[in-house]
Design a protein around this motif. Structure first.
Motif, short mmCIF file in Angstrom:
data_model
loop_
_atom_site.label_atom_id
_atom_site.label_comp_id
_atom_site.label_asym_id
_atom_site.label_seq_id
_atom_site.Cartn_x
_atom_site.Cartn_y
_atom_site.Cartn_z
N GLU A 51 31.42 -72.82 69.88
CA GLU A 51 30.01 -72.61 70.20
C GLU A 51 29.82 -72.62 71.71
OE1 GLU A 51 27.48 -75.39 68.30
OE2 GLU A 51 28.38 -75.14 66.32
N LEU A 52 28.75 -71.96 72.15
CA LEU A 52 28.38 -71.99 73.57
C LEU A 52 27.61 -73.28 73.80
CD1 LEU A 52 28.50 -70.19 76.17
CD2 LEU A 52 26.21 -69.41 75.57
N LYS A 53 28.24 -74.24 74.52
CA LYS A 53 27.65 -75.57 74.70
C LYS A 53 27.46 -75.88 76.18
CE LYS A 53 29.56 -77.61 70.46
NZ LYS A 53 30.39 -78.70 69.90
N GLN A 54 26.44 -76.70 76.46
CA GLN A 54 26.13 -77.09 77.83
C GLN A 54 26.78 -78.43 78.16
OE1 GLN A 54 22.18 -77.64 80.71
NE2 GLN A 54 21.95 -77.61 78.50
N ASP A 55 27.20 -78.57 79.42
CA ASP A 55 27.85 -79.83 79.83
C ASP A 55 26.88 -80.80 80.50
OD1 ASP A 55 27.36 -78.71 82.28
OD2 ASP A 55 29.44 -78.65 82.95
N GLY A 56 25.60 -80.46 80.56
CA GLY A 56 24.60 -81.34 81.16
C GLY A 56 24.14 -80.91 82.53
N SER A 57 24.87 -79.99 83.16
CA SER A 57 24.51 -79.53 84.50
C SER A 57 23.97 -78.10 84.50
CB SER A 57 25.73 -79.60 85.42
OG SER A 57 26.75 -78.73 84.96
N GLY A 58 23.65 -77.58 83.32
CA GLY A 58 23.22 -76.19 83.22
C GLY A 58 24.38 -75.22 83.13
N HIS A 59 25.57 -75.76 82.95
CA HIS A 59 26.79 -74.95 82.84
C HIS A 59 27.17 -74.88 81.37
CE1 HIS A 59 30.88 -73.97 84.96
NE2 HIS A 59 30.58 -73.10 84.03
N TRP A 60 27.17 -73.67 80.81
CA TRP A 60 27.48 -73.47 79.39
C TRP A 60 28.85 -72.81 79.27
CZ3 TRP A 60 23.62 -74.22 75.43
CH2 TRP A 60 22.36 -74.61 75.92
N VAL A 61 29.62 -73.21 78.25
CA VAL A 61 30.94 -72.62 78.05
C VAL A 61 31.25 -72.60 76.55
CG1 VAL A 61 32.17 -74.79 78.35
CG2 VAL A 61 33.36 -72.64 78.77
N SER A 62 31.93 -71.54 76.13
CA SER A 62 32.33 -71.38 74.73
C SER A 62 33.85 -71.49 74.67
CB SER A 62 31.86 -70.01 74.20
OG SER A 62 32.36 -69.76 72.91
N CYS A 63 34.36 -72.73 74.58
CA CYS A 63 35.79 -72.96 74.54
C CYS A 63 36.04 -74.36 73.97
CB CYS A 63 36.40 -72.84 75.94
SG CYS A 63 38.18 -73.15 76.01
N HIS A 64 37.02 -74.47 73.06
CA HIS A 64 37.36 -75.77 72.47
C HIS A 64 37.99 -76.70 73.49
CE1 HIS A 64 36.32 -74.45 68.49
NE2 HIS A 64 37.24 -73.50 68.46
N TYR A 65 38.70 -76.14 74.49
CA TYR A 65 39.48 -76.96 75.40
C TYR A 65 39.14 -76.69 76.86
CZ TYR A 65 42.05 -77.56 71.08
OH TYR A 65 42.37 -77.84 69.79
#
Length: 322
Positions: free
Chosen positions: A307-321
């Protein structure tokens, strides 16, 4: 807080292909866009980057309704464009314009420059004939072309000048959002800088919002406030330009950045060589679509789509690792 001008939700565009052999068989489906979601705030430049064939230009054309979406919503100024008829879309097109990649193919060679720039004003019946002509002269001055060129034809101009003509046509109706589809990729490097600076100046002067589509991440980073990275019809990374370029999370984004030339030897990155070819959008891989070429892929990447998830800083990434 800035106003959201364009909100794209789960945008999907599939094209049907008739099979070359065997009438009556099921057609192949090209999955050009598969559930893309992001928003653009008024006054910002949103850069969209990725390899050729990833779906970024299709997305721009679908936002404009030159391609009708298969599914999803395209909410522009609180109205869903995907549900509107062609007649209802006509007034909306005044506020939603496009700058095309090829500055020559997008201009009618049988029309003068003045006629090309004036055409949107004629179609939407803006002002009288004299007022339109005066507006054309003003627009040519705004993009750095003298009024003495108004009666010349496109073949009499250089590539950079032709793109300025295209920009003048795009701003003629005072739009809110302009989709820039690879607007500098066909130009020499020195001319690219001039056109990018012109777009920045016009944005400040007219309060424009840009969706800037390109395959060159360095160009996108130069002009964009936020960047989205696409791969095979999916948005795989999204965030502020500085975060995406200085600290890329997705292996694909890292490989794109490693290919950007760097003059300063101290800042040069080790080149990440991707193996294999880009999979076909007719038959995309299961799980993560990047896993056949990913240098850090693990067995579950083949089975489970991230899933495309956010890390809390407005940075979203779609990667398990990531």
């Amino acid at each position: 807080m800035a106003e959201t001008l364009l909100d794209i939700k789960n945008l999907t565009k599939h094209f049907l292909l008739e099979k070359a052999m065997g009438r009556g068989s099921e057609p192949d489906v090209v999955r050009a866009l598969d559930g893309v979601s992001f928003s653009i705030e008024a006054g910002e430049t949103f850069g969209l980057v990725g390899e050729s064939g990833c779906g970024k230009s299709t997305l721009g054309l679908t936002v404009l309704q030159l391609h009708r979406p298969t599914a999803g919503q395209i909410i522009f100024e609180d109205v869903d464009l995907a549900t509107m008829s062609d007649n209802d879309l006509k007034p909306v097109r005044q506020r939603l314009q496009m700058i095309f990649q090829d500055p020559y193919a997008s201009l009618d060679p049988r029309m003068t420059v003045g006629g090309i720039i004036q055409e949107p004003l004629d179609i939407h019946r803006v002002g009288s004939r004299d007022e339109r002509r005066k507006q054309v002269i003003k627009l040519m001055d705004m993009v750095g072309l003298g009024s003495e060129f108004v009666d010349r034809y496109p073949h009499e101009f250089s590539g950079g000048q032709r793109q300025r003509i295209g920009i003048a046509r795009a701003i003629a109706l005072n739009p809110k959002l302009i989709i820039c589809d690879e607007p500098v990729s066909a130009l020499d490097v020195s001319i690219q800088v001039q056109v990018l600076n012109l777009l920045n100046d016009l944005q400040q002067e007219l309060g424009l919002t840009y969706l800037f589509i390109a395959h060159n991440l360095a160009v996108v980073a130069h002009i964009s406030d936020r960047i989205g990275v696409m791969y095979l019809g999916k948005l795989i990374e999204l965030g502020p330009a500085a975060l995406v370029t200085d600290n890329p999370k997705h292996p694909y984004t890292q490989s794109l950045l490693s290919a950007v030339p760097e003059i300063d030897k101290r800042r040069r990155k080790k080149r990440i060589q991707l193996t294999g070819d880009v999979p076909s959008p007719v038959n995309p891989p299961s799980g993560c679509r990047f896993h056949p070429r990913c240098p850090i892929a693990k067995p579950d990447c083949k089975e489970n789509e991230p899933e495309l998830k956010q890390d809390g800083s407005g940075h979203w990434v779609s990667c398990h690792y990531a």
